[in-house]
Design a protein around this motif. Structure first.
Motif, short mmCIF file in Angstrom:
data_model
loop_
_atom_site.label_atom_id
_atom_site.label_comp_id
_atom_site.label_asym_id
_atom_site.label_seq_id
_atom_site.Cartn_x
_atom_site.Cartn_y
_atom_site.Cartn_z
N SER A 55 0.71 -1.22 -0.05
CA SER A 55 0.04 0.08 0.14
C SER A 55 0.76 1.32 -0.21
CB SER A 55 -0.82 0.01 1.10
OG SER A 55 -0.15 -0.28 2.30
N ASP A 56 2.46 1.19 0.20
CA ASP A 56 2.83 2.12 0.15
C ASP A 56 3.07 2.99 -1.40
OD1 ASP A 56 3.97 2.17 2.78
OD2 ASP A 56 5.45 0.65 2.32
N ASP A 70 1.32 5.71 3.44
CA ASP A 70 1.81 4.87 4.13
C ASP A 70 1.43 3.54 4.31
OD1 ASP A 70 0.52 4.88 6.30
OD2 ASP A 70 1.60 6.38 7.54
N TYR A 71 2.22 2.64 4.83
CA TYR A 71 1.53 1.10 4.91
C TYR A 71 0.42 0.79 5.78
CZ TYR A 71 3.60 -0.40 9.25
OH TYR A 71 3.79 -0.56 10.83
N LYS A 72 0.00 1.95 6.83
CA LYS A 72 -1.09 1.89 7.19
C LYS A 72 -2.15 2.67 6.89
CE LYS A 72 0.01 -0.87 10.76
NZ LYS A 72 -0.40 -2.23 10.92
N GLY A 73 -2.05 3.34 5.74
CA GLY A 73 -3.16 4.01 4.91
C GLY A 73 -3.06 5.57 5.17
N HIS A 74 -2.57 6.25 5.81
CA HIS A 74 -2.20 7.56 6.08
C HIS A 74 -1.76 8.28 4.74
CE1 HIS A 74 -1.42 5.85 10.30
NE2 HIS A 74 -2.50 6.36 10.47
N THR A 144 8.10 7.64 11.87
CA THR A 144 7.84 6.96 13.26
C THR A 144 7.56 5.38 12.78
OG1 THR A 144 6.36 6.64 15.28
CG2 THR A 144 5.21 7.61 13.38
N GLY A 145 8.23 4.53 13.74
CA GLY A 145 7.93 3.04 13.77
C GLY A 145 6.79 2.82 14.48
N SER A 146 6.24 3.62 15.43
CA SER A 146 5.32 3.47 16.11
C SER A 146 3.89 3.29 15.07
CB SER A 146 4.90 4.61 17.23
OG SER A 146 3.61 4.41 17.90
N LEU A 162 4.61 10.22 8.78
CA LEU A 162 4.28 8.83 8.21
C LEU A 162 4.66 7.73 9.04
CD1 LEU A 162 6.87 7.04 6.53
CD2 LEU A 162 6.95 9.33 5.26
N MET A 163 3.95 6.79 9.12
CA MET A 163 4.31 5.27 9.73
C MET A 163 5.03 4.42 8.62
SD MET A 163 0.92 4.11 12.02
CE MET A 163 0.25 5.27 13.26
N PHE A 164 6.30 3.98 9.56
CA PHE A 164 7.18 3.35 8.61
C PHE A 164 7.48 2.12 8.94
CE2 PHE A 164 11.74 2.37 7.51
CZ PHE A 164 11.60 2.42 6.03
N ASP A 165 7.26 0.91 8.22
CA ASP A 165 7.28 -0.39 8.60
C ASP A 165 8.62 -0.91 8.62
OD1 ASP A 165 7.13 -2.99 8.99
OD2 ASP A 165 6.29 -3.52 7.03
N THR A 166 9.37 -1.04 9.94
CA THR A 166 10.62 -1.04 10.14
C THR A 166 11.03 -2.53 10.01
OG1 THR A 166 10.48 -0.92 12.50
CG2 THR A 166 10.94 0.98 11.72
N PHE A 167 10.00 -3.32 9.91
CA PHE A 167 10.05 -4.77 9.90
C PHE A 167 9.96 -5.30 8.42
CE2 PHE A 167 8.40 -5.81 14.50
CZ PHE A 167 9.34 -6.32 14.79
N ALA A 168 9.82 -4.39 7.44
CA ALA A 168 10.09 -4.78 6.23
C ALA A 168 11.41 -5.25 5.84
CB ALA A 168 9.66 -3.61 5.45
#
Length: 339
Positions: A55-56, A70-74, A144-146, A162-168
């Motif tokens: 979704s990014d 971002d990957y959470k849809g924001h 933020t990774g949160s 933006l929320m960033f997927d640090t687990f990617a």
């Protein structure tokens, strides 16, 4: 000890891992950072390493800004080349190798890391991020990774957030950051150089004595006498490179379940132990005492890797999943495995 990310987030929150084995990117229902990897606090329960999100999206506009989802849809509008970045996540080493203009980060997340000296002039924004400090720094981008929506809402009032997927996966993170920060070419060059260096390191190590098919395991203790085996996070991600060492069957099952790590009992240690064992040295004193007790046990002394003197130790804070730590780990592994 190199993901345990949501683990890292949890560690910082609960310790703020009193900081691998993360998050270092981070199970048995507990997970870390490609994580990150800090055990000053307790581990978070029931999380797995999520896949890179499709979704990014980012689309440049005519006025020098871009719309990004971002990957959470924001959906946010940000500069095509941000110049003042606040970053709150355990994979800040990704930004460091790209020479990103970082102006603020939580200092407690970088203490003891391989890159701490490279952030000495960066302001401490605390964790959770201190809103007054963030406002004072006048960022043009907050990463933020949160995934806390309340925090996101507050931060987004200060600057595009933006929320960033640090687990990617590392390569996915670097590619995305290169695009978002106006550093596509630099990111692509880093990925190519890192992949080449990794392949060269393993080729040289096998030429100098490693045996094809050798297995490896990574273990660490957390407070509460909790023993963890690392799988898809931090140091393990480097070890389990296609050209590298192999996971044991028990660890492969954890990897197949897409977990960053799993809590095990000392009695089952032999099931997970490989031909070579890596111990992530704990920060917490209680965890250190548990590690010392393990070393004195008959279970430990009877492991083939121990008998063959194939045990290695690395500080847990130097086993994260970020790009800067990965660079360091390549050099450190080459040194250790040739001893």
């Amino acid at each position: 000890m190199n993901g345990f990310r949501k683990m890292m987030t949890a560690l910082c929150i609960l310790a703020l891992l009193g900081a691998l084995l993360t998050a270092c990117g981070s199970n048995s229902g507990e997970s870390s950072s490609d994580g990150g990897s800090n055990n000053k606090g307790t581990a978070q329960g029931s999380t797995t390493v999520p896949p890179a999100q499709a979704s990014d999206e980012a689309e440049e506009t005519a006025d020098g800004t871009r719309s990004y989802t971002d990957y959470k849809g924001h959906v946010i509008e940000l500069s095509t080349a941000p110049q003042r970045i606040i970053y709150a996540g355990e994979t800040i080493g990704d930004l460091i190798v790209l020479d990103a203009p970082i102006i603020g980060t939580p200092h407690n997340w970088v203490q003891g890391s391989v890159y701490v000296d490279r952030l000495k002039d960066v302001a401490d924004v605390g964790f959770p991020i201190n809103l007054e400090k963030a406002l004072e720094l006048q960022p043009d981008l907050i990463i933020t990774g949160s995934t806390e929506e309340k925090d996101y809402e507050q931060l987004s009032k200060i600057a595009p957030t933006l929320m960033f997927d640090t687990f990617a996966p590392l390569e996915d993170r670097m590619t995305l950051l290169g695009d978002l920060l106006g550093k596509k070419e630099q990111a692509a060059e880093w990925i190519a150089k890192y992949n080449a260096s990794t392949g060269e390191m393993w080729k040289e190590l096998y030429e100098k004595g490693l045996t094809p098919g050798e297995t490896a395991s990574v273990f660490t203790y957390y407070p509460g006498d909790r023993l963890f085996v690392m799988a898809a996070t931090g140091l393990s991600q480097v070890l389990y490179h296609p050209d590298g060492l192999k996971p044991t069957p028990a660890i492969q099952k954890i990897l197949d379940d897409k977990k960053g790590f799993e809590q095990i009992s000392m009695e089952t240690l032999a099931e997970y132990a490989g031909d070579r064992i890596f111990i992530l040295k704990a920060v917490d004193k209680e965890a250190q005492q548990s590690t010392d007790a393990l070393f004195q046990s008959n279970i430990w002394k009877n492991l083939p890797a121990v008998k063959n003197n194939r045990v290695y130790t690395i500080d847990i804070l130097k086993s994260n999943s970020d790009a800067a730590t990965r660079e360091w780990l390549l050099q450190e592994l080459a040194r250790m495995l040739q001893q």
